[in-house]
Scaffold this active site. Structure first.
Site, short mmCIF file in Angstrom:
data_model
loop_
_atom_site.label_atom_id
_atom_site.label_comp_id
_atom_site.label_asym_id
_atom_site.label_seq_id
_atom_site.Cartn_x
_atom_site.Cartn_y
_atom_site.Cartn_z
N GLU A 107 0.83 -1.22 0.00
CA GLU A 107 0.00 0.00 0.00
C GLU A 107 0.87 1.26 0.00
O GLU A 107 0.56 2.24 -0.69
CB GLU A 107 -0.92 0.00 1.22
CG GLU A 107 -1.86 1.20 1.23
CD GLU A 107 -2.66 1.32 2.51
OE1 GLU A 107 -3.13 0.29 3.03
OE2 GLU A 107 -2.82 2.46 3.00
N CYS B 111 -8.17 3.08 8.56
CA CYS B 111 -9.57 2.86 8.19
C CYS B 111 -10.42 2.37 9.37
O CYS B 111 -9.90 1.93 10.39
CB CYS B 111 -9.65 1.86 7.03
SG CYS B 111 -9.37 0.18 7.55
S1 SF4 Z 1 -11.42 -1.42 4.70
FE1 SF4 Z 1 -9.43 -0.95 5.58
S2 SF4 Z 1 -8.39 -2.90 5.93
FE2 SF4 Z 1 -10.11 -3.24 4.56
S3 SF4 Z 1 -9.19 -3.17 2.54
FE3 SF4 Z 1 -10.01 -1.13 2.99
S4 SF4 Z 1 -8.32 -0.02 3.88
FE4 SF4 Z 1 -7.76 -2.19 3.92
#
Ligand code: SF4
Length: 338
Positions: free
Chosen positions: A135, A203
């Site tokens: 990422e 997130c």
């Molecule tokens: S919700 Fe959060 S942990 Fe899940 S793929 Fe998206 S960024 Fe990654």
């Protein structure tokens, strides 16, 4: 006394929420749908999500995982993983005459957009994240001349910027909330004018899973986190569990990786799983524990989650036809790239 029977106080605290987040769910379904609609093989650049079981299951259905775009034969369909890719990777796919499906999580895309915006305004962007993580590579690629990586508080000393009044921090989505705030505090001490991102980059799924583990950490002597070694958010759950007071916390991909010795003197076992982990793996861990006397399961609920994302829009197109047209357009069978 009274500790001789299987049910003598032994229990499991099961975290909620745990496991699949909306971004992972969407990415895994996208691969399945692509296989259904276009047939195998579907190439996937990088593990679609960082989970061994998920990758193995999709491989059996016809997905082929590659690390580099150049490994994909011209005229094929390639999907980008939930972690996101740098713009240069989209260009590589165009050069390689590939039809693409972008399964980047929308919450990662949001960070990409922030990076582009601050770079346009000529900010120095301090991206808090783990070096080498997919990422971070993708986000950095949005504005390589403006972004520098800060991998934890110990990295702050070496950060240098052009203009301390024009600095912003962004972050990887799957970090430890507390550690990130430590890094931000250290950065703020160094650069008092540091600007914060408009909304949380870490997130909701990462935050909620950490919150649940924190709640159980004080009561559970042992915490078992189901997740793969390369899963950032799963590894953070192990750290958070220990900081919250668990004597031991371990990451396992499968129930058979649990060591019986970990249970010695343990009354309460906490169980959770990373955002890329299907619940079937947690069920197997619960089964394993029940067979050893830890059959009572209490849920530790830290948050409600109802967020879902719609599937990548490319799945609505005829990508086999598009891929064939790309090869035809440039002539030949597509075995060489000029
Ligand atoms: S919700 Fe959060 S942990 Fe899940 S793929 Fe998206 S960024 Fe990654």
């Amino acid at each position: 006394m009274g500790r001789m029977t299987a049910s003598s106080g032994r229990r499991v605290l099961l975290a909620a929420p745990r496991g699949y987040c909306a971004g992972v769910d969407r990415a895994v379904i996208a691969v399945e749908k692509a296989l259904e609609q276009y047939g195998a093989p579907i190439y996937v650049r990088h593990e679609i999500v960082h989970n061994k079981y998920v990758v193995q299951t999709l491989e059996k259905k016809g997905a082929i995982f590659v690390e580099r775009t150049e490994e994909v034969p011209p005229g094929s369909i390639v999907m980008f993983s939930a972690h996101g890719v740098a713009p240069v990777v989209h260009e590589e796919a165009r050069q390689g005459r590939l039809a693409t499906i972008d399964a980047t999580c929308p919450l990662v895309t949001k960070v990409h957009k922030e990076a582009v915006r601050y770079a346009k305004e000529d900010y120095d962007i301090l991206l808090i994240g783990h070096e080498g993580h997919e990422e971070v590579i993708g986000t950095s690629g949005e504005a390589p001349d403006h972004i520098q990586l800060v991998d934890g508080p110990e990295d702050v000393a070496k950060v240098e910027v052009r203009d301390p009044s024009k600095v912003v921090w962004l972050s990887q989505t799957t970090l430890s909330v507390d550690e990130t705030m430590e890094t931000v505090d250290a950065l703020k001490t160094k650069f008092p004018g540091l600007v914060s991102p408009p909304s949380d980059d870490i997130c909701y799924a990462t935050q909620n899973r950490q919150l649940a583990v924190k709640q159980m950490g004080a009561d559970a002597e042992l915490v078992i986190v189901v997740g793969s070694r390369n899963s950032s958010n799963s590894k953070r759950l192990v750290e958070v569990a220990k900081l919250a007071g668990a004597r031991e916390a371990h990451l396992v991909d499968f129930a058979d990786e649990i060591d019986e010795a970990w249970l010695e003197g343990v009354t309460t076992v906490g169980v959770t799983s990373g955002a890329s982990v299907p619940d079937v793996l947690v069920e197997q861990v619960l089964q394993w524990l029940a067979e050893r006397g830890y059959g009572d399961v209490e849920i530790v609920k830290a948050a409600e989650e109802s967020i879902t994302f719609s599937l990548p829009k490319e799945l609505r197109r005829d990508l086999r036809e598009e891929a064939a047209a790309l090869v035809a357009e440039r002539g030949g069978s597509g075995t060489s790239v000029a």
